[in-house]
Motif scaffolding. Structure first.
Motif, short mmCIF file in Angstrom:
data_model
loop_
_atom_site.label_atom_id
_atom_site.label_comp_id
_atom_site.label_asym_id
_atom_site.label_seq_id
_atom_site.Cartn_x
_atom_site.Cartn_y
_atom_site.Cartn_z
N LEU A 20 45.92 5.85 4.30
CA LEU A 20 45.90 7.04 3.43
C LEU A 20 46.39 8.27 4.18
N VAL A 21 45.98 8.41 5.43
CA VAL A 21 46.43 9.55 6.24
C VAL A 21 47.93 9.46 6.49
N TRP A 22 48.37 8.31 6.96
CA TRP A 22 49.76 8.14 7.37
C TRP A 22 50.72 8.19 6.17
N VAL A 23 50.48 7.31 5.20
CA VAL A 23 51.37 7.26 4.04
C VAL A 23 51.20 8.50 3.18
N GLY A 24 49.97 8.99 3.09
CA GLY A 24 49.74 10.22 2.33
C GLY A 24 50.51 11.39 2.88
N HIS A 25 50.58 11.50 4.20
CA HIS A 25 51.36 12.57 4.83
C HIS A 25 52.84 12.39 4.50
N MET A 56 49.63 22.74 13.99
CA MET A 56 50.69 21.74 13.95
C MET A 56 50.40 20.56 14.87
N GLN A 57 49.85 20.84 16.04
CA GLN A 57 49.53 19.74 16.95
C GLN A 57 48.44 18.85 16.36
N ARG A 58 47.45 19.45 15.73
CA ARG A 58 46.37 18.66 15.13
C ARG A 58 46.91 17.83 13.97
N GLU A 59 47.70 18.45 13.09
CA GLU A 59 48.25 17.74 11.94
C GLU A 59 49.12 16.57 12.38
N HIS A 60 50.04 16.83 13.29
CA HIS A 60 50.96 15.78 13.71
C HIS A 60 50.25 14.72 14.55
N GLY A 61 49.24 15.11 15.30
CA GLY A 61 48.46 14.14 16.07
C GLY A 61 47.70 13.20 15.17
N ILE A 106 58.39 -1.43 12.30
CA ILE A 106 59.59 -0.58 12.27
C ILE A 106 59.21 0.86 11.98
N MET A 107 58.28 1.05 11.04
CA MET A 107 57.85 2.41 10.70
C MET A 107 57.16 3.09 11.88
N VAL A 108 56.29 2.37 12.57
CA VAL A 108 55.59 2.95 13.72
C VAL A 108 56.60 3.30 14.82
N CYS A 109 57.54 2.40 15.08
CA CYS A 109 58.57 2.68 16.11
C CYS A 109 59.42 3.88 15.69
N ASN A 110 59.78 3.95 14.43
CA ASN A 110 60.56 5.08 13.93
C ASN A 110 59.78 6.39 14.14
N LEU A 111 58.50 6.35 13.82
CA LEU A 111 57.67 7.55 13.97
C LEU A 111 57.56 7.98 15.43
N LEU A 115 61.23 10.05 15.20
CA LEU A 115 60.75 11.26 14.54
C LEU A 115 60.00 12.19 15.50
N TRP A 116 59.01 11.68 16.19
CA TRP A 116 58.17 12.55 17.01
C TRP A 116 58.92 13.23 18.15
N PRO A 117 59.76 12.54 18.91
CA PRO A 117 60.49 13.25 19.96
C PRO A 117 61.36 14.39 19.42
N HIS A 118 61.95 14.19 18.26
CA HIS A 118 62.76 15.25 17.66
C HIS A 118 61.88 16.36 17.08
N GLN A 119 60.77 15.97 16.46
CA GLN A 119 59.86 16.96 15.88
C GLN A 119 59.28 17.88 16.96
N LYS A 120 59.02 17.34 18.13
CA LYS A 120 58.49 18.17 19.22
C LYS A 120 59.46 19.29 19.57
N ARG A 121 60.75 19.01 19.49
CA ARG A 121 61.75 20.05 19.77
C ARG A 121 61.78 21.08 18.65
N VAL A 122 61.74 20.60 17.40
CA VAL A 122 61.76 21.52 16.26
C VAL A 122 60.57 22.47 16.32
N LEU A 123 59.40 21.93 16.63
CA LEU A 123 58.19 22.75 16.64
C LEU A 123 58.05 23.59 17.90
#
Length: 169
Positions: A20-25, A56-61, A106-111, A115-123
């Motif tokens: 619910l947390v993961w897919v809901g997000h 943002m760190q709490r949400e993404h964590g 695949i989804m976990v690896c993608n995340l 996603l996360w290494p790029h999101q860290k730069r954006v944020l």
């Protein structure tokens, strides 16, 4: 109540809550940002607000770690039942569950690896030049959309694994 029943009950609840947390997000992001709108330099002007960074760190964590809870509990349930090998090797009636597991991997690896290494730069959690941060915003958008789209067959396959076996017989 035996330990096996207790284990599976707790693992299933953690699996569902994590999903619910993961897919809901993923879905909430898809609804609030239905299409890609490129960021501008002004959008990234003050990433150093302490309150914003903490939120943002709490949400993404929570979101990222929810993915590990879902994958870990799903694998643990399959292991405890003695189904893990047959599911992962797509054998017999466990093939739908196994396909769902592989899509989940695949989804976990993608995340975690895209996603996360790029999101860290954006944020601004990882220093990067402005043009790199703007480029990374597009990568995170596309990566998140991939996970949102993959979650549809994953949820279907999870349900089909136990309730729709006739579809695969």
């Amino acid at each position: 109540m035996t330990m096996e029943i207790l284990f599976e009950t707790v693992a299933r609840w953690l699996h569902v809550l994590g999903a619910l947390v993961w897919v809901g997000h993923n879905y909430a992001t898809a609804v609030t940002r239905a299409r890609y709108v490129p960021l501008t330099a002004a959008d990234l002007s003050d990433p150093d607000s302490p309150r914003q960074r903490a939120l943002m760190q709490r949400e993404h964590g929570t979101f990222r770690h929810g993915s590990l809870v879902v994958l870990g509990t799903g694998l643990a349930i399959l292991w405890e039942r003695g189904w893990l090998f047959d599911a992962l090797s797509l054998q017999g009636s466990l093939a739908p569950l196994g396909l769902g597991v592989w899509l989940g991997v695949i989804m976990v690896c993608n995340l975690w690896f895209v996603l996360w290494p790029h999101q860290k730069r954006v944020l601004g959690f990882v220093p990067a030049p402005l043009d790199e941060r703007l480029r990374c915003s597009r990568v995170t958008f596309l990566s998140a959309r991939v996970n949102t789209m993959l979650s549809i067959p994953v949820v279907f396959l999870m349900g089909a694994g136990t309730h729709g076996i006739a579809l695969f017989s």
